[in-house]
Write a protein that holds these residues in place. Structure first.
Motif: not given
Length: 479
Positions: A471-476
């Motif tokens: 659940y690490r932040p994505t580019r979006a």
């Protein structure tokens, strides 16, 4: 913000445009019935733990064979839970719940009346079969009976309460019943609860539509045999050693059988465990949490119970009440709605990460317990921290599973979740026994407890790492 899944339409209730609850009293009573069934199944995994010495002396078990009072239940329920989830999809989840609770109740009566070792073991196996039918229906019934929104979030919170508090409550209740009445009552206590569920469920819980497909006998046999072989291998390792030929053979057979099962699931049109449930890291992560966290907590319950009784001289009842602070924080966060509100505001994954972090802090602190420790100085504070951590973990884990699962797969998702809870606890405990046993034999003063709990904390650490990566932040910028 995490949203409770809206893919399942409610069968009889809805939420008004204004957001006010239109759930009637009958449905809320039905939730109590479903939660009671969940709690009874989870509780029965630990309620006999504190009664084992009395059972051993009364029925003639040996020091080694007494563990099968626990293991027989775990093998049956863990091996058949996926079948139970599939059967609920095919015949209706309320019907599967009733069949499972009926068998569980009858088996509890048989166990309570047991006069020999084989009679009790047979009852424990039948209890496991009944639990495997009943347990996977719970989450699917909640999805079907509660529309998306705050009411479903509240329902999932109460459902999570059974999984979060069942282990500790089992130790407490088992101690009281064994000390005040007899060990027979750790079985017989299920009978009135089961009868009440059987009488109430048909009038308070709506049935779910039957799903098309077939049972899949080959898949059922592969999953049951694979899980049973792996669990047996871990149990054997705890009793003998990891190098034992039977241990190695059992683990090899279990692993290869589960691989064959996984391959078949990708090829069949009606899988027992649809691959889409775990076909991404985000979908798989909460299931990994449900596998690893019970191992850490079951180890803590078991070895702290032994430490309290054998090292600190607590009675059976007192050792059960020692877990009361854990339960108060755990249950309090759920029943007050604090966890549900945090999930609604922050999202399920961040709250789950925070809960796992607190549980790890509590376990690490508790690992300092030793022969000279007192309850107030070494156990009270860490147990409260762990209680808060688990209280913040189980609800968001269930929310993530519901959010990620199509409505048609609710039975399979619930079955997998329940299987991981049961099997994870058994595998974790068996693994930690291989740590505790040699340490205890070399120094029986009580130093083994802390080291074993420290090793057990690694299960929770791995669960947290898996969740953080998934659940690490994505580019979006998604959380």
């Amino acid at each position: 913000m995490s949203q409770i899944s809206d893919r399942a339409a409610p069968t009889s209730t809805s939420t008004s445009d204004a957001g006010e609850s239109t759930i009637d009293r009958r449905t809320w009573i039905g939730l109590i019935v479903v939660v009671a069934s969940q709690l009874m199944v989870i509780l029965d995994g630990t309620i006999v733990t504190v009664a084992l010495p009395r059972i051993r002396d009364d029925l003639g078990f040996s020091e080694v064979s007494q563990s099968w009072v626990m293991n027989a239940y775990v093998l049956a329920v863990g091996g058949l839970l996926l079948l139970g989830g599939r059967l609920g999809d095919l015949i209706g989840r309320r019907r599967a719940l009733l069949y499972g609770i009926a068998l569980f109740t009858a088996a509890s009566l048989l166990g309570g009346l047991a006069t020999s070792a084989w009679m009790l073991l047979a009852a424990r196996v039948l209890q496991g079969v009944g639990a495997a039918l009943a347990a996977p229906t719970a989450l699917g019934l909640i999805v079907a009976n509660f529309p998306p929104g705050p009411d479903r979030a509240k329902a999932i919170s109460w459902f999570s309460l059974g999984a979060a508090s069942g282990g500790a409550l089992g130790l407490l209740l088992g101690g009281v019943l064994t000390e005040q009445l007899s060990w027979h009552w750790v079985m017989l206590v299920n009978v009135p609860i089961g009868v009440a569920i059987l009488l109430a469920a048909p009038f308070t819980v709506d049935e779910t539509p039957r799903q098309p497909g077939h049972l899949g006998l080959t898949d059922t046999l592969l999953s049951a045999a694979g899980v049973a072989a792996v669990v047996f291998g871990f149990i054997r390792a705890s009793e003998v050693s990891w190098a034992d030929p039977v241990t190695i053979a059992s683990l090899a057979v279990g692993a290869s059988t589960l691989v064959a099962f996984a391959v078949r699931q990708r090829r069949t049109s009606h899988p027992l465990l649809p691959p889409r449930l775990v076909n991404s890291a985000r979908k798989a992560a909460p299931f990994v949490v449900m596998l690893l966290l019970p191992g850490a907590m079951m180890g803590m319950f078991t070895f702290m119970t032994l430490h309290l009784q054998d090292v600190m001289g607590y009675s059976v009842v007192a050792s059960g009440f020692a877990f009361l602070p854990f339960m108060v924080l755990n249950i309090g966060l759920t029943v007050t709605g604090i966890t549900a509100r945090l999930v609604a505001r922050l999202g399920a994954a961040p709250v789950l990460m925070a809960g796992l972090s607190l549980a790890i802090v509590g376990l690490l602190w508790l690992s300092f317990v030793g022969p000279e420790s007192t309850f107030v100085s070494a156990i009270l504070a860490p147990s409260m921290i762990m209680g808060a951590g688990i209280g913040l973990s189980v609800v968001p884990a269930n929310v993530l599973i519901v959010d990620n699962s199509p409505a048609a797969d609710a039975g399979a998702a619930s079955g997998l979740m329940q299987a991981l809870l049961q099997v994870g606890g058994a595998l974790g405990l068996a693994t930690l026994m291989t740590v505790f046993g040699p340490l205890q034999r070399s120094d029986p003063s009580g130093t083994a407890t802390g080291t074993t709990i420290l090793v057990g904390s690694s299960f929770a650490v791995v669960a947290l790492l898996v969740l953080v990566v998934a659940y690490r932040p994505t580019r979006a910028g998604q959380a």
